[in-house]
Scaffold this motif. Structure first.
Motif, PDB file in Angstrom:
ATOM      1  N   GLU A 183       0.833  -1.210   0.000  1.00  0.00           N
ATOM      2  CA  GLU A 183       0.000   0.000   0.000  1.00  0.00           C
ATOM      3  C   GLU A 183       0.868   1.261   0.000  1.00  0.00           C
ATOM      4  O   GLU A 183       0.609   2.204  -0.754  1.00  0.00           O
ATOM      5  N   ASN A 184       1.914   1.283   0.833  1.00  0.00           N
ATOM      6  CA  ASN A 184       2.764   2.470   0.905  1.00  0.00           C
ATOM      7  C   ASN A 184       3.664   2.611  -0.318  1.00  0.00           C
ATOM      8  O   ASN A 184       4.015   3.725  -0.704  1.00  0.00           O
ATOM      9  N   THR A 185       4.030   1.491  -0.936  1.00  0.00           N
ATOM     10  CA  THR A 185       4.802   1.555  -2.182  1.00  0.00           C
ATOM     11  C   THR A 185       3.962   2.188  -3.286  1.00  0.00           C
ATOM     12  O   THR A 185       4.463   2.992  -4.090  1.00  0.00           O
ATOM     13  N   THR A 186       2.699   1.805  -3.339  1.00  0.00           N
ATOM     14  CA  THR A 186       1.801   2.402  -4.330  1.00  0.00           C
ATOM     15  C   THR A 186       1.684   3.913  -4.119  1.00  0.00           C
ATOM     16  O   THR A 186       1.718   4.699  -5.078  1.00  0.00           O
ATOM     17  N   LEU A 187       1.560   4.336  -2.853  1.00  0.00           N
ATOM     18  CA  LEU A 187       1.480   5.763  -2.549  1.00  0.00           C
ATOM     19  C   LEU A 187       2.781   6.475  -2.941  1.00  0.00           C
ATOM     20  O   LEU A 187       2.746   7.576  -3.527  1.00  0.00           O
ATOM     21  N   LEU A 188       3.913   5.872  -2.678  1.00  0.00           N
ATOM     22  CA  LEU A 188       5.205   6.470  -3.026  1.00  0.00           C
ATOM     23  C   LEU A 188       5.361   6.578  -4.539  1.00  0.00           C
ATOM     24  O   LEU A 188       5.882   7.593  -5.051  1.00  0.00           O
ATOM     25  N   ASP A 189       4.908   5.563  -5.266  1.00  0.00           N
ATOM     26  CA  ASP A 189       4.990   5.610  -6.736  1.00  0.00           C
ATOM     27  C   ASP A 189       4.122   6.745  -7.289  1.00  0.00           C
ATOM     28  O   ASP A 189       4.520   7.426  -8.256  1.00  0.00           O
ATOM     29  N   ARG A 190       2.959   6.975  -6.691  1.00  0.00           N
ATOM     30  CA  ARG A 190       2.104   8.082  -7.135  1.00  0.00           C
ATOM     31  C   ARG A 190       2.768   9.424  -6.849  1.00  0.00           C
ATOM     32  O   ARG A 190       2.683  10.358  -7.661  1.00  0.00           O
ATOM     33  N   TYR A 191       3.450   9.510  -5.709  1.00  0.00           N
ATOM     34  CA  TYR A 191       4.162  10.745  -5.366  1.00  0.00           C
ATOM     35  C   TYR A 191       5.272  11.014  -6.377  1.00  0.00           C
ATOM     36  O   TYR A 191       5.444  12.147  -6.853  1.00  0.00           O
ATOM     37  N   ARG A 192       6.015   9.998  -6.720  1.00  0.00           N
ATOM     38  CA  ARG A 192       7.111  10.167  -7.670  1.00  0.00           C
ATOM     39  C   ARG A 192       6.605  10.485  -9.072  1.00  0.00           C
ATOM     40  O   ARG A 192       7.292  11.149  -9.846  1.00  0.00           O
ATOM     41  N   ALA A 193       5.406  10.022  -9.369  1.00  0.00           N
ATOM     42  CA  ALA A 193       4.831  10.316 -10.691  1.00  0.00           C
ATOM     43  C   ALA A 193       4.165  11.684 -10.727  1.00  0.00           C
ATOM     44  O   ALA A 193       3.722  12.132 -11.802  1.00  0.00           O
ATOM     45  N   SER A 195       1.359  12.629  -9.185  1.00  0.00           N
ATOM     46  CA  SER A 195      -0.098  12.557  -9.288  1.00  0.00           C
ATOM     47  C   SER A 195      -0.811  12.867  -7.975  1.00  0.00           C
ATOM     48  O   SER A 195      -2.023  12.673  -7.878  1.00  0.00           O
ATOM     49  N   LEU A 196      -0.073  13.365  -6.954  1.00  0.00           N
ATOM     50  CA  LEU A 196      -0.699  13.700  -5.677  1.00  0.00           C
ATOM     51  C   LEU A 196      -0.839  15.208  -5.536  1.00  0.00           C
ATOM     52  O   LEU A 196      -0.005  15.976  -6.040  1.00  0.00           O
ATOM     53  N   ASP A 197      -1.891  15.643  -4.844  1.00  0.00           N
ATOM     54  CA  ASP A 197      -2.120  17.064  -4.572  1.00  0.00           C
ATOM     55  C   ASP A 197      -1.140  17.527  -3.487  1.00  0.00           C
ATOM     56  O   ASP A 197      -1.136  16.976  -2.382  1.00  0.00           O
ATOM     57  N   PRO A 198      -0.272  18.528  -3.797  1.00  0.00           N
ATOM     58  CA  PRO A 198       0.728  18.980  -2.809  1.00  0.00           C
ATOM     59  C   PRO A 198       0.121  19.487  -1.503  1.00  0.00           C
ATOM     60  O   PRO A 198       0.831  19.586  -0.504  1.00  0.00           O
ATOM     61  N   THR A 199      -1.157  19.817  -1.507  1.00  0.00           N
ATOM     62  CA  THR A 199      -1.772  20.320  -0.271  1.00  0.00           C
ATOM     63  C   THR A 199      -2.428  19.214   0.552  1.00  0.00           C
ATOM     64  O   THR A 199      -2.958  19.475   1.633  1.00  0.00           O
ATOM     65  N   SER A 200      -2.395  17.984   0.053  1.00  0.00           N
ATOM     66  CA  SER A 200      -3.093  16.883   0.726  1.00  0.00           C
ATOM     67  C   SER A 200      -2.199  16.199   1.762  1.00  0.00           C
ATOM     68  O   SER A 200      -0.971  16.307   1.738  1.00  0.00           O
ATOM     69  N   ARG A 201      -2.843  15.503   2.682  1.00  0.00           N
ATOM     70  CA  ARG A 201      -2.088  14.740   3.684  1.00  0.00           C
ATOM     71  C   ARG A 201      -1.317  13.602   3.028  1.00  0.00           C
ATOM     72  O   ARG A 201      -0.213  13.266   3.447  1.00  0.00           O
TER      73      ARG A 201
END
Length: 577
Positions: A183-193, A195-201
């Motif tokens: 689960e955390n690897t998936t979140l990290l991959d989205r961050y590196r791509a 695709s995450l909102d910089p203002t989100s938790r």
């Protein structure tokens, strides 16, 4: 020259071999394969000074073949047991050459009945046989006696219910860790791509994970005393008190759970995990959905030149042998990547993150830490895991279970497989009861088939039909009826029929037949002879014992030309139906 015909590499000009024994003759240094030194001080032993020096010399000579500190430590423990034994005698010998056969016999008798005692006997026997002064006489004869064989093993294989309990505990712990890391690897991959909102938790959590993946540590700042504080810990834990560094790395307990599952699946020893390299992926011919792993298993106890064995496991779906390796690669991905960055070339598979950087294993035979990472599974890890799940010795018993259920040697010799794992195991013995009973019944049935089933009579009965080997009392009720009526059996089978009658007139002919069958054994290939004649010889042997062996053998003197003619035609197959 090396085995391939190339000159061996010479050591550098300034190379100096480590002195195994110090100038005082009492300190012996053992160097393991990784180059770490371990000093054994014989001045600590409670024996006279000359004996300390002699034991040190024997220990140093024996250490020439060692590649680990554990070998030295096991011999050292045996020497300590021997020294305590001598001290208890009140007036110990001054030197090894002064040991008497009575002392050595008492040493043997005091220690032969326990596993630890037998180990001390074996190791001290090896060391004492290096002493020239004990090479002759009564003491040498006492040392020549072999150490008693091991008794029943202290660890038995698991029963199915016990194995299920151990596996359930390991699978629950490892699967929870795998899902967390996934689960955390998936979140990290989205961050590196991006695709995450910089203002989100999620973005803030992922930015901490990025630092954690790169350094193994949470981002923080030092105070005036140098202690590092971080706000990221509260962010990762959240309201539910979740994992921090464990979001990307296995803990030592979780790595141990993975090792328990691997031992159950592959039968590996605990020591294998300390040096288990990342498996090599090999191509699967014509397969796109499967992957085959080539695993290099290292077992140093096999001896120089036989350390390594290659095993192949294919992941073709759930419950396939290679699926656990796929999951292990996924769970250790971040740990392996960080280890390779901190120590280029590092490719061990079994990696976990220590809770504290100060957690360093004192066993120098095991892999050294790389930053906050540790490798393999220690005996202490196994004990802690077993206690936390109220399970005893999971690795020894799991391996024994796998070896006995697969019914083939795993990283050991066939003799070891039979004598150490299979034959002494109580569960194997219990399961074998029905098999042994069935075999005994089959043997009994076979033995019944190879006995004389007819009757012995004193004289011939005119109402009976004469055959080549006996008289027949009722050929119309034969166990082998002929389609055209009567009996269709080979005359050699007459003696296995309840209708057969043997009287004294048959004894010469049957005694001759028995002797001819024995003679044929030397002329025929053994396998063919057994298939064709063994049954009939056993039946004749049974008949001979029922008639009386002396009477039977004496009948050979009454053999007639007609008897010889009938036996010749019978053996040549001329009388076969």
């Amino acid at each position: 020259m090396s085995g391939r015909g190339r000159r061996a590499v010479l050591p550098p000009p300034d190379f100096e071999a480590t002195q195994r024994i110090a100038a005082d003759g009492l300190q012996v240094t053992v160097v393991n394969k990784e180059g770490f030194k371990r000093v054994f001080d014989f001045a600590e032993l409670s024996v006279p000074q000359p004996m300390r020096s002699s034991l040190a010399r024997a220990f140093a000579a024996q250490s020439m073949g060692w590649n680990s500190h554990s070998s030295g430590e096991s011999y050292w423990r045996s020497i300590e047991v021997f020294a305590r034994f001598l001290k208890a005698q009140g007036h110990p010998a001054e030197d090894l050459g002064d040991l008497t056969s009575a002392t050595l016999r008492l040493w043997r008798n005091n220690h032969k009945d326990s596993p630890g005692g037998r180990e001390a006997l074996a190791k001290m026997r090896t060391l004492l046989k290096r002493e020239p002064r004990l090479a002759h006489g009564l003491a040498a004869e006492e040392l020549a006696r072999p150490v008693p064989k091991k008794g029943k093993p202290s660890k038995q294989s698991y029963r199915p219910s016990e194995r299920g309990q151990v596996l359930l505990a390991a699978e629950r712990q490892f699967r929870a860790a795998l899902l967390r890391i996934r689960e955390n690897t998936t979140l990290l991959d989205r961050y590196r791509a991006g695709s995450l909102d910089p203002t989100s938790r999620e973005w803030r959590v992922a930015s901490v994970l990025e630092c954690l993946a790169a350094t193994g540590e949470l981002p923080g700042y030092p105070d005036k005393e140098g202690k590092v504080y971080t706000r990221a810990e509260g962010l990762l834990r959240g309201k539910n008190g979740g994992k921090t560094t464990g979001r990307l790395f296995l803990s030592r307990a979780e790595l141990t759970a993975l090792a328990v599952m691997m031992t159950d699946r592959y039968g590996w020893n605990l020591s294998v995990y300390d040096r288990l390299h990342v498996p090599v992926i090999t191509p699967s011919a014509g397969e796109k959905t499967t992957v085959t792993y080539e695993v290099l298993v290292e077992k140093r106890r096999s001896g120089e030149g036989r350390w390594f064995a290659t095993e192949n496991y294919t992941d073709s779906g759930a419950d396939s042998p290679g699926r656990l390796i796929t999951q292990a690669l996924e769970a250790t991905k971040h740990g392996r990547t960080l280890a390779a960055a901190l120590s280029p070339g590092h490719d061990l598979l079994m990696v976990a993150r220590n809770r504290r950087r100060t957690d360093v294993d004192s066993n120098l035979d095991r892999p050294r830490n790389v930053g906050p990472l540790c490798f393999g599974v220690s005996k202490a890890d196994a004990r802690v895991w077993a206690r936390s799940h109220n399970i005893g010795s999971p690795f020894q018993r799991a391996r024994r279970t796998t070896v006995t259920t697969t019914r083939k040697p795993l990283q050991h010799k066939p003799g070891t497989h039979e004598s150490i794992y299979v034959l002494p195991d109580e569960n194997v013995q219990e399961a074998a009861v029905d098999v042994i009973a069935a075999g005994a019944e089959e043997a009994l049935e076979q033995a019944r088939d190879y006995t004389f089933h007819g009757r012995l009579t004193d004289t011939a009965d005119e109402a009976h039909q004469e055959t080549a080997t006996a008289d027949c009392a009722d050929e119309d009720n034969s166990p082998w009826p002929d389609p055209n009526g009567g009996c269709g059996a080979d005359f050699l089978l007459c003696l296995s029929c309840e209708n057969s009658r043997v009287h004294t007139g048959h004894h010469p002919r049957l005694a001759l037949l028995r002797r001819q069958l024995i003679s044929l054994r030397s002329a025929w290939p053994e396998k063919l002879w057994r298939e064709r004649w063994d049954e009939h010889l056993q039946r004749l042997d049974d008949l001979r014992s029922k008639v009386n062996e002396s009477t039977w053998d004496a009948a050979l003197g009454r053999v007639t030309d007609r008897d010889r003619m009938i036996i010749d035609h019978l053996l040549e197959g001329d009388l076969a139906p």
